[in-house]
Write an enzyme that holds these catalytic residues in place. Structure first.
Site: not given
Ligand code: PBG
Length: 325
Positions: A191, A201, A213, A244, A273
């Site tokens: 990730k 968000r 993060r 991801k 997203s």
């Molecule tokens: C948080 C999480 C995020 C997403 C899924 N779980 C955001 C992040 O970690 O900053 C993003 C998913 C998306 O943007 O579709 N644990």
């Protein structure tokens, strides 16, 4: 000796049927996972502005759309729970999961996000110590606690998206100790810290820490970390690995799928997203056909080596893909 016949690549492209005959990259709805956002104390479903076609769901609307998706051959869903209050209580998650497993039984695979970010006042994916640092070990303990509640309530596939160290091993051990041998883990193993999570968000309503993060998510200039954490999570017992975002990290998907110690693992990629909404916005401005751009983006993820794809348009895929053929 070189081929004496003049090589024609166009011969295979001459008609739709012939193009279909030569197509070797196949994508089926069964390989897609539909994410949903489910809210506590929500009177009725509300569309999200930031991700076209997606909703804030309550239990009732969630059941309806899961059933609709199932009719489009989508049998795996990924649930994000958004509590009414920012505390580490998971009664709502348990209630939703019990109800869904009763309704759908073995027809639907329930994957659940167990990240702490929608529950925490800091907006971080872990617990924060007195000095303001995200503390690894207490966060892992909390993830384990939530995993057991989800497993007990009917989650099939626990999905930690937090990026804390050694969480997979801790969760696997706790599941086994409590006789949840069948519960599986989909690790967000690669990730990256990414701007493409922006539209998420609005959906998940994390507090202010959302944009910061970097102390736990992978730096995109350090791709070797993604390989390392895929190897580690495999050793620790992950059943499914994930990359991801997907679209901006096709090289990582390819490397993991072709790595001698990782290629046996089921690999998911998450079209996040921002990647999805980007296509929607271009289509809204008549710059691309959503259908064509969307299918192209999914086939790219598949070609790179994804076995599974998490995408907000999963429920629409079957129809779009059939129209294209
Ligand atoms: C948080 C999480 C995020 C997403 C899924 N779980 C955001 C992040 O970690 O900053 C993003 C998913 C998306 O943007 O579709 N644990």
């Amino acid at each position: 000796m070189d081929n004496v016949y003049p090589l024609s690549l166009r011969r295979k492209r001459q008609s739709k049927k012939i193009r279909n005959l030569f197509d070797t990259v196949r994508l089926e709805p069964q390989q897609l996972i539909q994410p949903y956002f489910v809210y506590e104390n929500l009177h009725e479903a509300e569309p999200l502005n930031s991700i076209a076609g997606q909703y804030r769901h309550n239990l009732e609307s969630l059941k309806k759309t899961i059933e609709h998706g199932w009719r489009q051959d989508i049998s795996t869903v990924l649930l994000f729970f958004i509590p009414a209050k920012k505390t580490f209580h998971y009664d709502f998650d348990a209630q939703v999961l019990q109800e869904l497993s009763q309704t759908f039984g073995q027809d639907i695979v329930l994957a659940t996000d167990i990240c702490l970010c929608s529950h925490s006042l800091t907006g971080h994916c872990g617990l924060v110590d007195e000095e303001g640092r995200v503390d690894n070990n207490s966060s892992v303990q909390e993830l384990v606690r939530r995993s057991l509640i989800h497993a007990q309530a009917g989650s099939d596939l626990l999905s930690p998206s937090d990026m804390m160290d050694s969480r997979i091993q801790a969760i696997r051990e706790a599941l086994d100790t409590h006789h949840f041998h069948e519960s599986m883990i989909m690790s967000y193993s690669s990730k990256f810290s990414s701007a493409f999570y922006g539209p998420f968000r609005e959906a998940a309503e994390p507090a202010a820490g959302f944009d910061n993060r970097k102390s736990y998510q992978i730096d995109y200039r350090n791709p070797q970390d993604a390989i390392e954490s895929s190897l580690r999570d495999t050793r620790e017992g992950a059943d499914i690995l994930m990359v991801k975002p997907g679209g901006a990290y096709l090289d990582i998907i390819y490397q993991i799928k072709h790595h001698p110690k990782l290629s046996h693992q089921l690999l998911a990629s998450y079209q996040v997203s921002g990647e999805y909404q980007g296509l929607q916005l271009m289509a809204q401005h008549q710059m691309v056909s959503f259908k064509e751009a969307y299918l192209e983006s999914l086939y790219a993820l598949k070609r790179a080596g994804s076995d599974l794809i998490i995408t907000y348009g999963a429920n629409d895929f079957k129809k779009l893909n059939q129209e294209q053929k």
